[in-house]
Design a protein around this motif. Sequence first.
Motif, PDB file in Angstrom:
ATOM      1  N   ILE A  15       0.829  -1.209   0.000  1.00 37.32           N
ATOM      2  CA  ILE A  15       0.000   0.000   0.000  1.00 37.32           C
ATOM      3  C   ILE A  15       0.864   1.260   0.000  1.00 37.32           C
ATOM      4  O   ILE A  15       0.615   2.207  -0.754  1.00 37.32           O
ATOM      5  N   GLY A  19       1.235   2.873  -3.440  1.00 37.84           N
ATOM      6  CA  GLY A  19       0.228   3.920  -3.393  1.00 37.84           C
ATOM      7  C   GLY A  19       0.754   5.235  -2.870  1.00 37.84           C
ATOM      8  O   GLY A  19       0.978   6.183  -3.625  1.00 37.84           O
ATOM      9  N   SER A 139      -5.252   2.568   6.720  1.00 36.29           N
ATOM     10  CA  SER A 139      -5.220   3.148   5.388  1.00 36.29           C
ATOM     11  C   SER A 139      -6.568   3.731   4.986  1.00 36.29           C
ATOM     12  O   SER A 139      -6.631   4.750   4.285  1.00 36.29           O
ATOM     13  N   SER A 140      -7.648   3.111   5.464  1.00 33.64           N
ATOM     14  CA  SER A 140      -8.982   3.532   5.051  1.00 33.64           C
ATOM     15  C   SER A 140      -9.455   4.792   5.753  1.00 33.64           C
ATOM     16  O   SER A 140     -10.122   5.635   5.149  1.00 33.64           O
ATOM     17  N   THR A 234      -3.556  -3.063  -4.604  1.00 35.83           N
ATOM     18  CA  THR A 234      -3.757  -1.625  -4.767  1.00 35.83           C
ATOM     19  C   THR A 234      -3.376  -1.177  -6.170  1.00 35.83           C
ATOM     20  O   THR A 234      -4.089  -0.384  -6.808  1.00 35.83           O
ATOM     21  N   TRP A 237      -5.976  -2.365  -8.698  1.00 37.74           N
ATOM     22  CA  TRP A 237      -7.219  -1.614  -8.522  1.00 37.74           C
ATOM     23  C   TRP A 237      -7.113  -0.229  -9.161  1.00 37.74           C
ATOM     24  O   TRP A 237      -8.026   0.219  -9.848  1.00 37.74           O
ATOM     25  N   THR A 238      -6.012   0.442  -8.927  1.00 37.24           N
ATOM     26  CA  THR A 238      -5.865   1.802  -9.460  1.00 37.24           C
ATOM     27  C   THR A 238      -5.547   1.797 -10.954  1.00 37.24           C
ATOM     28  O   THR A 238      -6.004   2.674 -11.698  1.00 37.24           O
ATOM     29  N   VAL A 245      -7.223   4.458  -3.767  1.00 36.66           N
ATOM     30  CA  VAL A 245      -6.584   3.621  -2.757  1.00 36.66           C
ATOM     31  C   VAL A 245      -7.493   3.432  -1.546  1.00 36.66           C
ATOM     32  O   VAL A 245      -7.688   2.308  -1.057  1.00 36.66           O
ATOM     33  N   TYR A 248     -10.390   1.092  -2.223  1.00 36.19           N
ATOM     34  CA  TYR A 248      -9.940  -0.298  -2.298  1.00 36.19           C
ATOM     35  C   TYR A 248      -9.795  -0.894  -0.897  1.00 36.19           C
ATOM     36  O   TYR A 248     -10.234  -2.014  -0.635  1.00 36.19           O
ATOM     37  N   SER A 249      -9.182  -0.145   0.000  1.00 35.38           N
ATOM     38  CA  SER A 249      -9.001  -0.635   1.363  1.00 35.38           C
ATOM     39  C   SER A 249     -10.345  -0.850   2.048  1.00 35.38           C
ATOM     40  O   SER A 249     -10.544  -1.838   2.764  1.00 35.38           O
TER      41      SER A 249
END
Length: 425
Positions: A15, A19, A139-140, A234, A237-238, A245, A248-249
């Motif tokens: 991440i 990210g 992260s979220s 990550t 996904w991006t 990011v 996704y989390s």
Amino acid sequence: MASYLDSAALVTSGIAIGGYYAAPLQLAPETIGSLLGLQTLAFAAGALFGGRLGDRFGRRTVFTCSLVLYAAGVLLLLVAASPALLFAGVIATGLAIGADLPVSLALVNEEAPEGRKGTMVVFSSMLWLAGIVAVLLLSSFMGAQGMLGGRVLFAHLLVVAVVVLLLRLTLSESAEWAAARRAADTHPNSPAEKVEFGRIRDLFRAPTGYALLATGLYYATWNLGANTLGQFGTFLWTALAEGEVARYSQLTLLGLPMGFVAGLVFMRVVDRPARQAWFAAGTALIVIAWALPALFGPGEFTLVAVMLVSGLGNAFAGESIYKIWSQELFPTLLRATATGVTMAFTRALAGLAALGTPALALGHTGLFFGLLLGVTVLSAVIGLVWVPRLARTARSEERADAVQRVEPADPSGAPTPDTTEKAVP
């Protein structure tokens, strides 16, 4: 806590480097792949040497030293302001994770009571999941972006590592390992202790050689998909779904409660005959999960489905069952060595694959997900067909050895009088 720290480090690296650090440090996709690939290769080297050292010199010494190295590596990643420090940090953390995990698993298995060994190993796998949860939650919801976001994640690892190191200093050595080592040192040429002494050549002869090959191939083929999600989820996904990011989390967190509940269920059945049926169900879910992006292409729906469905299946298969097999199929003084060898092979293969993952996923997306589905099917065949045969053979040999120890024959070939307690199969 070895499992917690190790999984958290791998996910945090994915991440933060893929990210949060990517734009501020101007990391190209090739550089991201190299960093995460080197971490995995260092994991392989650490597991290979750490497992062997744990069998030779004890569990406690190795997992204490490895955690000191882990903290140093995380500190480098925390303060990194250039790719050079990132490379040093991922190598240090990779070596530490690899050395820590096989000896810690061996200690968990050896100190658990009979009839609960599998349960405790599965519990360690749930802490592996807990490490992922902790990182994803941070992260979220922390709201930090850029370099600050990555530094917060690595600071979490450093704090937990220091606390765990202080707690580990209070632990004593594995009683089972100490007893096996004393017996081997006292009777180094005794046939009963020959394999238990744990010489390297003993690991590659029957029956341990077959167990080493089967568990290594199973773990390596299953892990290619799991490692891709952990390190490059990550990024995929991006880059392929054009998502954010933080989103996704948050989506990944949806499946984690199911994973915890499934893990609790598996803890209750893992030391019973029903384990194989639950393993078969988990294997089917993992295959279905990787079939979705391979057949329908990578999008928000299929990538989320891979995370949720494979996450549920992994509670009953994959890492959890591999860790149990790696403890059950090998003698005490070969246990950490065997686990280290199979982990090293698995992580080396994953590390090499990671070097080309970003480029392959972007340039040949269909082929990329097709390959992941293929290796997942191969792992299912190994786990459902080959490993159960090895387990039956190992149990038969254990019963035969037990009977031979308590019922030695006299020179005429007849059993001695029944003056000792019979072995119970």
